[in-house]
Design a protein around this motif. Structure first.
Motif, PDB file in Angstrom:
ATOM      1  N   SER A   1     -13.399  12.888   7.625  1.00  0.00           N
ATOM      2  CA  SER A   1     -12.761  14.193   7.765  1.00  0.00           C
ATOM      3  C   SER A   1     -11.703  14.172   8.864  1.00  0.00           C
ATOM      4  N   ALA A   2     -12.020  13.564   9.989  1.00  0.00           N
ATOM      5  CA  ALA A   2     -11.069  13.486  11.100  1.00  0.00           C
ATOM      6  C   ALA A   2      -9.853  12.640  10.720  1.00  0.00           C
ATOM      7  N   ILE A   3     -10.093  11.509  10.063  1.00  0.00           N
ATOM      8  CA  ILE A   3      -8.987  10.642   9.642  1.00  0.00           C
ATOM      9  C   ILE A   3      -8.138  11.348   8.592  1.00  0.00           C
ATOM     10  N   LEU A   4      -8.783  12.013   7.640  1.00  0.00           N
ATOM     11  CA  LEU A   4      -8.064  12.754   6.606  1.00  0.00           C
ATOM     12  C   LEU A   4      -7.198  13.834   7.235  1.00  0.00           C
ATOM     13  N   GLY A   5      -7.753  14.594   8.163  1.00  0.00           N
ATOM     14  CA  GLY A   5      -6.978  15.650   8.824  1.00  0.00           C
ATOM     15  C   GLY A   5      -5.770  15.106   9.557  1.00  0.00           C
ATOM     16  N   ALA A   6      -5.948  13.996  10.262  1.00  0.00           N
ATOM     17  CA  ALA A   6      -4.830  13.378  10.982  1.00  0.00           C
ATOM     18  C   ALA A   6      -3.772  12.885  10.007  1.00  0.00           C
ATOM     19  N   ALA A   7      -4.205  12.247   8.929  1.00  0.00           N
ATOM     20  CA  ALA A   7      -3.254  11.719   7.940  1.00  0.00           C
ATOM     21  C   ALA A   7      -2.486  12.850   7.261  1.00  0.00           C
ATOM     22  N   LEU A   8      -3.173  13.948   6.929  1.00  0.00           N
ATOM     23  CA  LEU A   8      -2.487  15.086   6.308  1.00  0.00           C
ATOM     24  C   LEU A   8      -1.465  15.692   7.261  1.00  0.00           C
ATOM     25  N   HIS A   9      -1.820  15.758   8.530  1.00  0.00           N
ATOM     26  CA  HIS A   9      -0.870  16.282   9.507  1.00  0.00           C
ATOM     27  C   HIS A   9       0.372  15.392   9.594  1.00  0.00           C
TER      28      HIS A   9
ATOM     29  N   ASN B   1       0.833  -1.198   0.000  1.00  0.00           N
ATOM     30  CA  ASN B   1       0.000   0.000   0.000  1.00  0.00           C
ATOM     31  C   ASN B   1       0.870   1.252   0.000  1.00  0.00           C
ATOM     32  N   ASN B   2       1.030   1.884  -1.132  1.00  0.00           N
ATOM     33  CA  ASN B   2       1.798   3.117  -1.222  1.00  0.00           C
ATOM     34  C   ASN B   2       0.867   4.309  -1.339  1.00  0.00           C
ATOM     35  N   ILE B   3       1.206   5.369  -0.644  1.00  0.00           N
ATOM     36  CA  ILE B   3       0.459   6.618  -0.699  1.00  0.00           C
ATOM     37  C   ILE B   3       1.450   7.713  -1.030  1.00  0.00           C
ATOM     38  N   HIS B   4       1.306   8.256  -2.220  1.00  0.00           N
ATOM     39  CA  HIS B   4       2.138   9.379  -2.640  1.00  0.00           C
ATOM     40  C   HIS B   4       3.622   9.052  -2.489  1.00  0.00           C
ATOM     41  N   GLY B   5       3.982   7.842  -2.921  1.00  0.00           N
ATOM     42  CA  GLY B   5       5.371   7.432  -2.883  1.00  0.00           C
ATOM     43  C   GLY B   5       5.867   6.933  -1.545  1.00  0.00           C
TER      44      GLY B   5
ATOM     45  N   SER C   1       2.007   2.262   5.916  1.00  0.00           N
ATOM     46  CA  SER C   1       2.336   1.981   7.308  1.00  0.00           C
ATOM     47  C   SER C   1       3.398   2.943   7.837  1.00  0.00           C
ATOM     48  N   SER C   2       4.296   3.441   6.984  1.00  0.00           N
ATOM     49  CA  SER C   2       5.317   4.374   7.448  1.00  0.00           C
ATOM     50  C   SER C   2       4.729   5.734   7.807  1.00  0.00           C
ATOM     51  N   ILE C   3       3.629   6.100   7.168  1.00  0.00           N
ATOM     52  CA  ILE C   3       2.975   7.371   7.483  1.00  0.00           C
ATOM     53  C   ILE C   3       2.472   7.356   8.919  1.00  0.00           C
ATOM     54  N   PHE C   4       1.982   6.207   9.346  1.00  0.00           N
ATOM     55  CA  PHE C   4       1.341   6.096  10.652  1.00  0.00           C
ATOM     56  C   PHE C   4       2.232   5.475  11.720  1.00  0.00           C
ATOM     57  N   GLU C   5       3.527   5.328  11.447  1.00  0.00           N
ATOM     58  CA  GLU C   5       4.395   4.664  12.415  1.00  0.00           C
ATOM     59  C   GLU C   5       4.524   5.434  13.723  1.00  0.00           C
ATOM     60  N   SER C   6       4.292   6.745  13.719  1.00  0.00           N
ATOM     61  CA  SER C   6       4.391   7.526  14.951  1.00  0.00           C
ATOM     62  C   SER C   6       3.110   7.469  15.785  1.00  0.00           C
ATOM     63  N   VAL C   7       2.070   6.861  15.244  1.00  0.00           N
ATOM     64  CA  VAL C   7       0.800   6.748  15.964  1.00  0.00           C
ATOM     65  C   VAL C   7       0.891   5.559  16.922  1.00  0.00           C
TER      66      VAL C   7
END
Length: 95
Positions: free
Chosen positions: A80-88, A1-5, A9-15
């Motif tokens: 909207s909440a998930i999108l905002g968190a992911a963008l942050h 699963n890649n998102i914008h390169g 899972s790496s996007i959310f590793e700090s969660v």
């Protein structure tokens, strides 16, 4: 699963691992390419472009930052909440 390169899972590793999201809400944001579309628009905006798919860039747009608001009701509110968190998480210096 890649998102914008990047690997999703790496996007959310700090969660923290204790954070859970309902699969239906998660799928609404990530499974239908909506998040990728928003990321393309945000990336374009950061570079001074537009979200209309045009390759033209207007230098005036880079002088004033864009503001992005997310909102919704019911499923849209969760998305909207998930999108905002992911963008942050993708753009921490921009939020």
């Amino acid at each position: 699963n890649n998102i914008h390169g990047r690997n999703k899972s790496s996007i959310f590793e700090s969660v923290p691992g204790s954070v859970r999201v309902h699969s239906g809400f998660n799928n609404d944001v990530f499974a239908n390419a909506g998040f990728s579309t928003v990321l393309q628009c945000v990336s374009s905006g950061i570079q001074g472009g537009e979200c209309d798919g045009k390759e033209e860039y207007n230098i005036i747009n880079t002088l004033q930052p864009y503001r992005l608001y997310t909102a919704g009701h019911s499923l849209g509110a969760a998305s909207s909440a998930i999108l905002g968190a992911a963008l942050h998480l993708m753009y921490p210096s921009e939020t």
